[in-house]
Write an enzyme that holds these catalytic residues in place. Structure first.
Site, PDB file in Angstrom:
ATOM      1  N   LYS A 106      36.534  61.092  42.073  1.00  0.00           N
ATOM      2  CA  LYS A 106      36.654  60.193  43.241  1.00  0.00           C
ATOM      3  C   LYS A 106      38.113  60.134  43.687  1.00  0.00           C
ATOM      4  O   LYS A 106      38.432  60.257  44.870  1.00  0.00           O
ATOM      5  CB  LYS A 106      36.150  58.795  42.860  1.00  0.00           C
ATOM      6  CG  LYS A 106      36.200  57.783  43.989  1.00  0.00           C
ATOM      7  CD  LYS A 106      35.010  57.906  44.899  1.00  0.00           C
ATOM      8  CE  LYS A 106      35.135  57.160  46.210  1.00  0.00           C
ATOM      9  NZ  LYS A 106      35.591  55.775  46.189  1.00  0.00           N
TER      10      LYS A 106
ATOM     11  N   ASN B 159      43.383  59.369  51.755  1.00  0.00           N
ATOM     12  CA  ASN B 159      43.731  58.016  52.188  1.00  0.00           C
ATOM     13  C   ASN B 159      45.157  57.933  52.739  1.00  0.00           C
ATOM     14  O   ASN B 159      45.356  57.493  53.866  1.00  0.00           O
ATOM     15  CB  ASN B 159      43.482  57.021  51.053  1.00  0.00           C
ATOM     16  CG  ASN B 159      41.989  56.842  50.771  1.00  0.00           C
ATOM     17  OD1 ASN B 159      41.249  57.823  50.738  1.00  0.00           O
ATOM     18  ND2 ASN B 159      41.560  55.611  50.557  1.00  0.00           N
TER      19      ASN B 159
ATOM     20  N   ASN C 219      40.611  60.397  47.230  1.00  0.00           N
ATOM     21  CA  ASN C 219      41.356  59.212  47.681  1.00  0.00           C
ATOM     22  C   ASN C 219      42.868  59.457  47.721  1.00  0.00           C
ATOM     23  O   ASN C 219      43.557  59.017  48.626  1.00  0.00           O
ATOM     24  CB  ASN C 219      41.098  58.042  46.725  1.00  0.00           C
ATOM     25  CG  ASN C 219      39.693  57.467  46.849  1.00  0.00           C
ATOM     26  OD1 ASN C 219      39.138  57.011  45.871  1.00  0.00           O
ATOM     27  ND2 ASN C 219      39.109  57.485  48.021  1.00  0.00           N
TER      28      ASN C 219
HETATM   29  N1  LIG Z   1      34.626  48.873  50.723  1.00  0.00           N
HETATM   30  C1  LIG Z   1      34.258  50.116  50.407  1.00  0.00           C
HETATM   31  O1  LIG Z   1      33.471  50.773  51.118  1.00  0.00           O
HETATM   32  C2  LIG Z   1      34.813  50.787  49.183  1.00  0.00           C
HETATM   33  C3  LIG Z   1      35.684  50.116  48.335  1.00  0.00           C
HETATM   34  N2  LIG Z   1      36.116  50.739  47.195  1.00  0.00           N
HETATM   35  C4  LIG Z   1      37.050  50.061  46.292  1.00  0.00           C
HETATM   36  O2  LIG Z   1      36.460  48.860  45.804  1.00  0.00           O
HETATM   37  C5  LIG Z   1      37.475  47.879  45.564  1.00  0.00           C
HETATM   38  C6  LIG Z   1      37.135  46.619  46.349  1.00  0.00           C
HETATM   39  O3  LIG Z   1      37.180  46.993  47.703  1.00  0.00           O
HETATM   40  P1  LIG Z   1      36.481  46.105  48.843  1.00  0.00           P
HETATM   41  O4  LIG Z   1      35.233  45.482  48.326  1.00  0.00           O
HETATM   42  O5  LIG Z   1      36.424  46.938  50.063  1.00  0.00           O
HETATM   43  O6  LIG Z   1      37.589  44.959  49.033  1.00  0.00           O
HETATM   44  P2  LIG Z   1      37.406  43.564  49.769  1.00  0.00           P
HETATM   45  O7  LIG Z   1      38.774  43.166  50.236  1.00  0.00           O
HETATM   46  O8  LIG Z   1      36.293  43.616  50.742  1.00  0.00           O
HETATM   47  O9  LIG Z   1      36.921  42.620  48.569  1.00  0.00           O
HETATM   48  C7  LIG Z   1      37.807  41.902  47.743  1.00  0.00           C
HETATM   49  C8  LIG Z   1      37.439  40.434  47.919  1.00  0.00           C
HETATM   50  O10 LIG Z   1      38.096  39.676  46.925  1.00  0.00           O
HETATM   51  C9  LIG Z   1      38.736  38.571  47.560  1.00  0.00           C
HETATM   52  N3  LIG Z   1      39.861  38.131  46.749  1.00  0.00           N
HETATM   53  C10 LIG Z   1      41.057  38.736  46.574  1.00  0.00           C
HETATM   54  N4  LIG Z   1      41.800  38.046  45.692  1.00  0.00           N
HETATM   55  C11 LIG Z   1      41.062  36.965  45.305  1.00  0.00           C
HETATM   56  C12 LIG Z   1      41.268  35.867  44.426  1.00  0.00           C
HETATM   57  N5  LIG Z   1      42.418  35.766  43.736  1.00  0.00           N
HETATM   58  N6  LIG Z   1      40.301  34.925  44.297  1.00  0.00           N
HETATM   59  C13 LIG Z   1      39.142  35.038  44.990  1.00  0.00           C
HETATM   60  N7  LIG Z   1      38.862  36.067  45.838  1.00  0.00           N
HETATM   61  C14 LIG Z   1      39.826  37.014  45.980  1.00  0.00           C
HETATM   62  C15 LIG Z   1      39.163  39.110  48.903  1.00  0.00           C
HETATM   63  O11 LIG Z   1      39.466  38.055  49.776  1.00  0.00           O
HETATM   64  P3  LIG Z   1      40.555  38.301  50.981  1.00  0.00           P
HETATM   65  O12 LIG Z   1      39.788  39.026  52.039  1.00  0.00           O
HETATM   66  O13 LIG Z   1      40.966  36.904  51.369  1.00  0.00           O
HETATM   67  O14 LIG Z   1      41.688  39.124  50.416  1.00  0.00           O
HETATM   68  C16 LIG Z   1      37.910  39.892  49.283  1.00  0.00           C
HETATM   69  O15 LIG Z   1      36.919  39.066  49.839  1.00  0.00           O
HETATM   70  C17 LIG Z   1      38.797  48.510  46.026  1.00  0.00           C
HETATM   71  O16 LIG Z   1      39.510  49.051  44.938  1.00  0.00           O
HETATM   72  C18 LIG Z   1      38.331  49.621  46.972  1.00  0.00           C
HETATM   73  O17 LIG Z   1      39.265  50.689  47.051  1.00  0.00           O
HETATM   74  C19 LIG Z   1      35.708  52.013  46.835  1.00  0.00           C
HETATM   75  C20 LIG Z   1      34.842  52.713  47.653  1.00  0.00           C
HETATM   76  C21 LIG Z   1      34.389  52.172  48.915  1.00  0.00           C
HETATM   77  C1  LIG Z   2      35.863  57.374  52.148  1.00  0.00           C
HETATM   78  C2  LIG Z   2      36.756  57.710  51.015  1.00  0.00           C
HETATM   79  C3  LIG Z   2      36.048  58.654  50.044  1.00  0.00           C
HETATM   80  C4  LIG Z   2      38.018  58.410  51.530  1.00  0.00           C
HETATM   81  O1  LIG Z   2      38.851  58.759  50.502  1.00  0.00           O
HETATM   82  C5  LIG Z   2      37.132  56.428  50.276  1.00  0.00           C
HETATM   83  O2  LIG Z   2      36.740  56.213  49.147  1.00  0.00           O
HETATM   84  C6  LIG Z   2      37.983  55.413  50.941  1.00  0.00           C
HETATM   85  O3  LIG Z   2      38.003  55.360  52.173  1.00  0.00           O
HETATM   86  O4  LIG Z   2      38.628  54.669  50.161  1.00  0.00           O
END
Ligand SMILES: NC(=O)C1=CN([C@@H]2O[C@H](COP(=O)(O)OP(=O)(O)OC[C@H]3O[C@@H](n4cnc5c(N)ncnc54)[C@H](OP(=O)(O)O)[C@@H]3O)[C@@H](O)[C@H]2O)C=CC1
Ligand SMILES: CC(C)(CO)C(=O)C(=O)O
Length: 343
Positions: free
Chosen positions: A204, A212, A208
């Site tokens: 993965k 990215n 990235n």
């Molecule tokens: N979204 C996707 O499609 C993908 C995501 N990922 C990975 O997954 C991981 C999560 O990503 P993603 O879900 O998109 O991130 P998000 O920002 O959507 O989710 C994180 C959540 O946690 C909240 N948060 C942060 N700090 C705190 C805290 N101290 N207490 C309570 N809540 C908190 C954020 O709030 P706030 O918004 O206020 O910061 C947010 O709602 C990352 O590492 C990302 O790279 C991997 C593949 C795809």
């Molecule tokens: C879509 C993809 C695979 C690009 O690296 C991803 O995981 C991201 O946007 O963080």
């Protein structure tokens, strides 16, 4: 089975709705308007033309929830570092913590033999904060293949994918790993259990680490970065440097680099998460995706001129836009530059 989703954002929220609807005792840690919406109306998941809804305990304060069987960490990498100590009330004697962050995880060297056993990566865990507050023995490693987004407070939109990689840093098939995978599979999500989750982390991360930052620098979508004659070769050179580093530490790359790049191109006109964060003025996960790979390259004594260049450019762009650095107090020890042949 008690599962707390710490950071019920795009990915965490998706998992929360699916697990809760399958009967798992799920609670959430969230904050801000998203938390308020969840408290008032529960979480809504828009998926396959349907609206799925789930209500569950949600709070900003872990002390309100108590010890869990599992904590699934759905935070961004820098947020996971910031909030590591706040997780303490959730951690009972046998609580497992599932890391779902893109990039190199803070626990990477736990369970690895050799001179770097239990090495703490400062680029993703400055001051060993997560190592000390959570402990690597609690960790189950995870990789995230779905794509989801928060469209409004309390509402998660599913874009594609349903599969999560899981594995123990020790490479053992433990009972806690099996129970978690079974619960995820029973919810309608897919859990793929790996002998060594590090191989899937690299697979993965391989995309990235180049797509990215290059997309953030150029504002180009994934299909363009992966096919343009100017950016595709750069991505490939970064990936080959990373492959040398991963293999130095025992990782196996089961896919050819050209096939990996073509796979990313097929995702289409997708704005990578880093480009989305830059455009939204939000902190970027650059250290987990690239600084950590550079740090591992120094340890492996692998020269990384292309990674160094893209990292330097993206760091400076991030500073100019106020979205980097993300670890305010930490000073990542500068690794000695490797000797460059005929340099
Ligand atoms: N979204 C996707 O499609 C993908 C995501 N990922 C990975 O997954 C991981 C999560 O990503 P993603 O879900 O998109 O991130 P998000 O920002 O959507 O989710 C994180 C959540 O946690 C909240 N948060 C942060 N700090 C705190 C805290 N101290 N207490 C309570 N809540 C908190 C954020 O709030 P706030 O918004 O206020 O910061 C947010 O709602 C990352 O590492 C990302 O790279 C991997 C593949 C795809
Ligand atoms: C879509 C993809 C695979 C690009 O690296 C991803 O995981 C991201 O946007 O963080």
């Amino acid at each position: 089975m008690k599962i707390c989703i710490y950071g019920a954002g795009a990915i965490g929220g998706y998992m929360a709705v699916m697990l809760k609807r399958s009967g798992v005792d799920v609670s959430l840690i969230a904050r801000g308007p998203h938390l308020e919406a969840i408290k008032q109306r529960g979480l809504k998941l828009l998926i396959d033309g349907q609206e799925l809804h789930a209500e569950m305990p949600a709070t900003k304060h872990a002390a309100e929830l108590g010890p869990q069987d599992y904590v699934i960490n759905g935070l961004k990498a820098h947020q996971a570092w910031e909030s590591a100590e706040d997780m303490a009330p959730l951690l009972g004697d046998h609580t497992a913590v599932v890391t779902m962050q893109n990039g190199v995880p803070w626990w990477y060297f736990h369970g690895l033999e050799g001179e770097h056993a239990d090495l703490r990566l400062q680029s993703v865990d400055p001051g060993d904060r997560q190592w000390k507050a959570i402990g690597p023995e609690r960790v189950i490693g995870g990789t995230v293949y779905p794509a989801t987004e928060i469209t409004e407070p309390g509402v998660i939109k599913h874009i594609y994918g349903d599969t999560f990689g899981l594995g123990e840093p020790s490479r053992q098939k433990t009972e806690r790993l099996t129970r978690l995978a079974d619960a995820i599979n029973a919810s309608g999500l897919k859990a793929r259990v790996y002998d060594d989750i590090r191989d899937d982390i690299w697979l993965k991360l391989w995309g990235n680490l180049c797509f990215n930052p290059i997309s953030a620098l150029t504002r180009a979508t994934l299909d363009i970065v992966a096919t343009d004659p100017g950016t595709r070769p750069l991505a490939k050179k970064m990936m080959l440097e990373a492959q040398q580093i991963g293999e130095t530490f025992g990782a196996t790359f089961k896919v050819d680099v050209e096939r990996r790049i073509n796979g990313a191109a097929r995702v289409g006109a997708h704005r990578t998460s880093m480009l989305q964060d830059v455009e939204a003025g939000k902190a970027i996960e650059l250290d987990a995706l690239l600084t950590a790979v550079q740090e591992m390259g120094r340890l492996a004594k692998v020269e990384t001129p292309f990674i160094d260049t893209v990292l330097g450019l993206t760091q400076q762009m991030g500073r100019s836009l106020g979205v980097y650095p993300t670890f305010p107090e930490a000073v990542v020890e500068a690794q000695p530059e490797p000797k460059v042949a005929n340099g």
